[in-house]
Design a protein around this motif. Structure first.
Motif, PDB file in Angstrom:
ATOM      1  N   PHE A 241       0.828  -1.196   0.000  1.00 24.84           N
ATOM      2  CA  PHE A 241       0.000   0.000   0.000  1.00 24.84           C
ATOM      3  C   PHE A 241       0.867   1.253   0.000  1.00 24.84           C
ATOM      4  O   PHE A 241       0.609   2.198  -0.737  1.00 24.84           O
ATOM      5  CB  PHE A 241      -0.942   0.009   1.203  1.00 24.84           C
ATOM      6  N   GLY A 242       1.921   1.251   0.829  1.00 21.33           N
ATOM      7  CA  GLY A 242       2.823   2.401   0.881  1.00 21.33           C
ATOM      8  C   GLY A 242       3.468   2.675  -0.465  1.00 21.33           C
ATOM      9  O   GLY A 242       3.563   3.823  -0.906  1.00 21.33           O
ATOM     10  N   THR A 243       3.887   1.617  -1.126  1.00 24.50           N
ATOM     11  CA  THR A 243       4.497   1.758  -2.447  1.00 24.50           C
ATOM     12  C   THR A 243       3.482   2.285  -3.454  1.00 24.50           C
ATOM     13  O   THR A 243       3.775   3.183  -4.245  1.00 24.50           O
ATOM     14  CB  THR A 243       5.053   0.401  -2.928  1.00 24.50           C
ATOM     15  N   LYS A 244       2.283   1.744  -3.408  1.00 25.18           N
ATOM     16  CA  LYS A 244       1.236   2.181  -4.336  1.00 25.18           C
ATOM     17  C   LYS A 244       0.885   3.650  -4.107  1.00 25.18           C
ATOM     18  O   LYS A 244       0.727   4.420  -5.054  1.00 25.18           O
ATOM     19  CB  LYS A 244      -0.005   1.315  -4.166  1.00 25.18           C
ATOM     20  N   LEU A 245       0.788   4.044  -2.849  1.00 21.80           N
ATOM     21  CA  LEU A 245       0.463   5.427  -2.520  1.00 21.80           C
ATOM     22  C   LEU A 245       1.571   6.364  -2.979  1.00 21.80           C
ATOM     23  O   LEU A 245       1.301   7.397  -3.596  1.00 21.80           O
ATOM     24  CB  LEU A 245       0.237   5.556  -1.014  1.00 21.80           C
ATOM     25  N   ARG A 246       2.820   5.996  -2.729  1.00 21.98           N
ATOM     26  CA  ARG A 246       3.952   6.811  -3.179  1.00 21.98           C
ATOM     27  C   ARG A 246       3.925   6.953  -4.696  1.00 21.98           C
ATOM     28  O   ARG A 246       4.064   8.057  -5.236  1.00 21.98           O
ATOM     29  CB  ARG A 246       5.264   6.188  -2.728  1.00 21.98           C
TER      30      ARG A 246
END
Length: 70
Positions: A42-47
């Motif tokens: 999720f963090g990667t997708k959000l970034r």
């Protein structure tokens, strides 16, 4: 954007709405306990969303709004 009659308003708003829908889905998954182990993804997708959004939608918006201030 609406006050400036920004032609890309609908697409820009849609991009934000799609992200919010995804975040709501993740929140729902978390609430029922099915989100385990997906935090890093999720963090990667959000970034990635923010980087892409800034380079595309926001860059166009700032170009238009900056031109309107001159």
């Amino acid at each position: 954007m609406r006050d400036a009659a920004y032609a890309g308003y609908a697409g820009h708003k849609d991009s934000h709405e799609e992200l919010l829908d995804e975040i709501r889905d993740i929140m729902d998954s978390y609430e029922v306990g099915s989100f385990a182990g997906e935090g890093e993804a999720f963090g990667t997708k959000l970034r990635d969303w923010f980087v892409n959004h800034f380079k595309t939608h926001d860059a166009c918006l700032h170009g238009v709004l900056g031109a309107n201030k001159r």
